[in-house]
Design a protein around this motif. Sequence first.
Motif, PDB file in Angstrom:
ATOM      1  N   HIS A 101      -0.906  -4.496  -8.369  1.00 62.40           N
ATOM      2  CA  HIS A 101      -2.158  -3.948  -8.900  1.00 62.40           C
ATOM      3  C   HIS A 101      -2.762  -3.003  -7.876  1.00 62.40           C
ATOM      4  O   HIS A 101      -2.372  -2.983  -6.713  1.00 62.40           O
ATOM      5  CB  HIS A 101      -3.145  -5.066  -9.240  1.00 62.40           C
ATOM      6  N   LEU A 102      -3.736  -2.231  -8.333  1.00 61.20           N
ATOM      7  CA  LEU A 102      -4.458  -1.313  -7.448  1.00 61.20           C
ATOM      8  C   LEU A 102      -5.921  -1.728  -7.428  1.00 61.20           C
ATOM      9  O   LEU A 102      -6.740  -1.179  -8.146  1.00 61.20           O
ATOM     10  CB  LEU A 102      -4.322   0.134  -7.934  1.00 61.20           C
ATOM     11  N   SER A 103      -6.224  -2.714  -6.637  1.00 58.97           N
ATOM     12  CA  SER A 103      -7.591  -3.197  -6.485  1.00 58.97           C
ATOM     13  C   SER A 103      -8.065  -2.913  -5.072  1.00 58.97           C
ATOM     14  O   SER A 103      -7.259  -2.642  -4.173  1.00 58.97           O
ATOM     15  CB  SER A 103      -7.653  -4.704  -6.743  1.00 58.97           C
ATOM     16  N   ASP A 107      -2.632  -3.052  -0.947  1.00 56.07           N
ATOM     17  CA  ASP A 107      -1.803  -1.975  -0.414  1.00 56.07           C
ATOM     18  C   ASP A 107      -1.650  -0.898  -1.478  1.00 56.07           C
ATOM     19  O   ASP A 107      -1.563  -1.203  -2.672  1.00 56.07           O
ATOM     20  CB  ASP A 107      -0.419  -2.492  -0.034  1.00 56.07           C
ATOM     21  N   ALA A 108      -1.595   0.338  -1.046  1.00 57.28           N
ATOM     22  CA  ALA A 108      -1.405   1.454  -1.984  1.00 57.28           C
ATOM     23  C   ALA A 108       0.074   1.601  -2.289  1.00 57.28           C
ATOM     24  O   ALA A 108       0.764   2.468  -1.763  1.00 57.28           O
ATOM     25  CB  ALA A 108      -1.989   2.736  -1.409  1.00 57.28           C
ATOM     26  N   ASP A 109       0.583   0.696  -3.133  1.00 52.50           N
ATOM     27  CA  ASP A 109       1.961   0.755  -3.610  1.00 52.50           C
ATOM     28  C   ASP A 109       1.906   1.274  -5.038  1.00 52.50           C
ATOM     29  O   ASP A 109       1.379   0.602  -5.932  1.00 52.50           O
ATOM     30  CB  ASP A 109       2.616  -0.623  -3.579  1.00 52.50           C
ATOM     31  N   ILE A 110       2.437   2.482  -5.248  1.00 52.52           N
ATOM     32  CA  ILE A 110       2.281   3.154  -6.537  1.00 52.52           C
ATOM     33  C   ILE A 110       3.613   3.739  -6.977  1.00 52.52           C
ATOM     34  O   ILE A 110       4.313   4.362  -6.182  1.00 52.52           O
ATOM     35  CB  ILE A 110       1.251   4.302  -6.435  1.00 52.52           C
TER      36      ILE A 110
END
Length: 177
Positions: A101-103, A107-110
């Motif tokens: 997830h991007l909360s 970590d900025a894993d995209i």
Amino acid sequence: MLDANGKVRPYLFEAKKRGVIFDVGHGGGSFDFRQAFPAVHQGYLPDSISTDLHVTSMNAGMKDMTNVMSKFLNLDMSLVEVVRRSTINPAREIHHEELGHLSVGADADIALLSLEKGNFGFVDSLGGKLMGGQKLVCQMTVRDGEIVWDLNGLSKEDWRKNTVIRPIAGSQPPVKR
């Protein structure tokens, strides 16, 4: 998983209710459209979508994660459900709630995906083919804030921008013929 009439066996729905997790784990021998299509259309969706990545599976029907995700899109699962079952659900299943997830604080894993429209063929582990009209393509991968994969140079500047083209010293102009 199907009975003689092509119906998902009731014990599988009961197992889900008891908390048993069902993962696709598509590899070289564990994914069959003849099972997956009826299951999805009868509401029996996988809890998570994953690969069993090894040389044989990546060079056969499985290919990669976006290919497996695309198969489920073309089996009529929604994009939201396919992404959920490929990101946050598996992270929860392995007790790593900080992933998927991007909360704030994560970590900025995209994975930057594009949804391509066209005429695409997908192969299962037994050699069966499904034709579909859409497929996911990974355009860019960011790991902990750093770009680690950039298929089409989305993060790069066009080489012509702010470039002054100068002749190479001693070179001759092209000869017209």
